[in-house]
Design a protein around this motif. Structure first.
Motif, PDB file in Angstrom:
ATOM      1  N   UNK A   1      33.560  46.195  59.371  1.00 28.55           N
ATOM      2  CA  UNK A   1      32.867  46.005  60.549  1.00 28.55           C
ATOM      3  C   UNK A   1      33.133  47.068  61.185  1.00 28.55           C
ATOM      4  N   UNK A   2      32.487  48.230  61.668  1.00 33.76           N
ATOM      5  CA  UNK A   2      32.508  49.853  61.997  1.00 33.76           C
ATOM      6  C   UNK A   2      32.510  49.171  63.537  1.00 33.76           C
TER       7      UNK A   2
ATOM      8  N   UNK B   1      33.852  42.867  48.380  1.00 39.33           N
ATOM      9  CA  UNK B   1      31.831  42.620  47.667  1.00 39.33           C
ATOM     10  C   UNK B   1      31.682  43.714  48.493  1.00 39.33           C
ATOM     11  N   UNK B   2      30.202  44.404  47.700  1.00 38.99           N
ATOM     12  CA  UNK B   2      29.695  45.878  47.517  1.00 38.99           C
ATOM     13  C   UNK B   2      29.321  46.227  48.934  1.00 38.99           C
ATOM     14  N   UNK B   3      28.535  45.635  49.357  1.00 39.66           N
ATOM     15  CA  UNK B   3      27.740  45.177  50.327  1.00 39.66           C
ATOM     16  C   UNK B   3      28.166  44.167  51.292  1.00 39.66           C
ATOM     17  N   UNK B   4      28.945  44.941  52.390  1.00 33.40           N
ATOM     18  CA  UNK B   4      29.403  43.799  53.522  1.00 33.40           C
ATOM     19  C   UNK B   4      29.335  42.709  54.000  1.00 33.40           C
ATOM     20  N   UNK B   5      29.490  42.141  54.154  1.00 34.61           N
ATOM     21  CA  UNK B   5      28.427  40.759  54.921  1.00 34.61           C
ATOM     22  C   UNK B   5      28.828  40.741  56.220  1.00 34.61           C
ATOM     23  N   UNK B   6      29.849  42.012  56.557  1.00 34.13           N
ATOM     24  CA  UNK B   6      30.231  41.927  57.981  1.00 34.13           C
ATOM     25  C   UNK B   6      29.859  42.985  58.253  1.00 34.13           C
ATOM     26  N   UNK B   7      28.776  44.100  57.898  1.00 40.24           N
ATOM     27  CA  UNK B   7      28.752  44.812  58.565  1.00 40.24           C
ATOM     28  C   UNK B   7      27.833  45.475  59.536  1.00 40.24           C
ATOM     29  N   UNK B   8      27.230  44.671  59.850  1.00 36.46           N
ATOM     30  CA  UNK B   8      26.056  44.406  61.053  1.00 36.46           C
ATOM     31  C   UNK B   8      27.356  43.774  62.775  1.00 36.46           C
TER      32      UNK B   8
END
Ligand SMILES: Cc1cc2nc3c(=O)[nH]c(=O)nc-3n(C[C@H](O)[C@H](O)[C@H](O)COP(=O)(O)O)c2cc1C
Length: 211
Positions: free
Chosen positions: A169-170, A123-130
């Motif tokens: 995930x960062x 997805x363009x906006x990752x659901x995992x980014x936070x």
């Protein structure tokens, strides 16, 4: 199963601790429980997922194949139920024995099926980014073994970059508990070794919690 420390459970944050081992008295299970306790003490609601006890089936199936034309594909209910647990977690902590310099098939299959296209990636906006992650691998080799670099490479390459960061995930941490069989140790020296390994889990969780 969920747990939290009544004194400190105020953060509203959730930790998913997922582990794969066929023995409930394994060091892997103890390390997962230790991570869960530490996270609960830090104020997390803990969702402890024991894939073996849960009966999770790592075998893939047609229903769970990604369709790269449809990122909103409906997968099996089992996959969506598991992904809801991932989605609801602020931190994800996989705990596993290193087998053949890789993940046990059970945990590998959980990623193969659950961390699916349109859910965990694509997805363009990752659901995992936070989210943040901590990978905890238990390895029979000692840290001095010439092949120990393969285990560090597994966690820092395949798992951190290949799975976590690929999914967006960062904040990704890794920890290896080497010499998980306490080679050549007996009595108090062996007990001391295992206390040290479990203390390493606390240290890794503290770093994760600190960011
Ligand atoms: C099938 C299998 C493969 C293994 N492969 C490795 C390996 O590649 N590298 C390693 O350091 N240890 C390896 N080991 C040792 C395990 O990592 C070790 O037994 C485990 O971490 C001990 O924790 P446990 O008591 O929770 O199983 C292997 C063990 C098994 C059973």
């Amino acid at each position: 199963m969920t747990q939290e420390s009544p004194e400190t459970a105020t953060s509203g944050r959730t930790a998913l601790v997922v582990f794969a081992h066929h023995r409930s008295d394994s060091l892997t299970a103890a390390a997962a429980a230790r991570a869960a306790d530490r996270l609960a003490s830090a104020g997390f609601r803990v969702d402890l997922l024991d894939l073996h006890a849960d009966g999770f089936d790592p075998r893939n199936r047609v229903a769970d194949e990604p369709d790269y034309e449809d990122r909103d594909k409906t997968y099996s209910e089992e996959v969506h139920a598991h992904f809801r647990r991932v989605r609801d977690a602020d931190v994800v902590v996989p705990v596993f024995p290193v087998w053949w310099f890789g993940l046990p098939a059970l945990l590998k299959g959980w990623f193969d099926r659950v961390w699916n296209y349109g859910l965990a990636y694509g997805r363009r906006e990752s659901r995992m980014a936070q989210k943040r992650m901590l990978w905890v691998g238990l390895a029979g080799l000692t840290e001095e073994d010439p092949n120990a670099d393969l285990i560090v490479g597994l966690l820092d390459g395949t798992l951190r970059r290949g799975i976590s960061e690929f999914c967006g995930v960062r904040g990704v941490h890794t920890a290896v508990l080497f010499d998980s069989e306490g080679q050549g140790l007996t009595g108090e020296a062996r007990e001391h070794h295992y206390r040290g390994l479990l203390a390493d889990v606390d240290t890794a969780v503290d770093k994760l919690v600190a960011g």
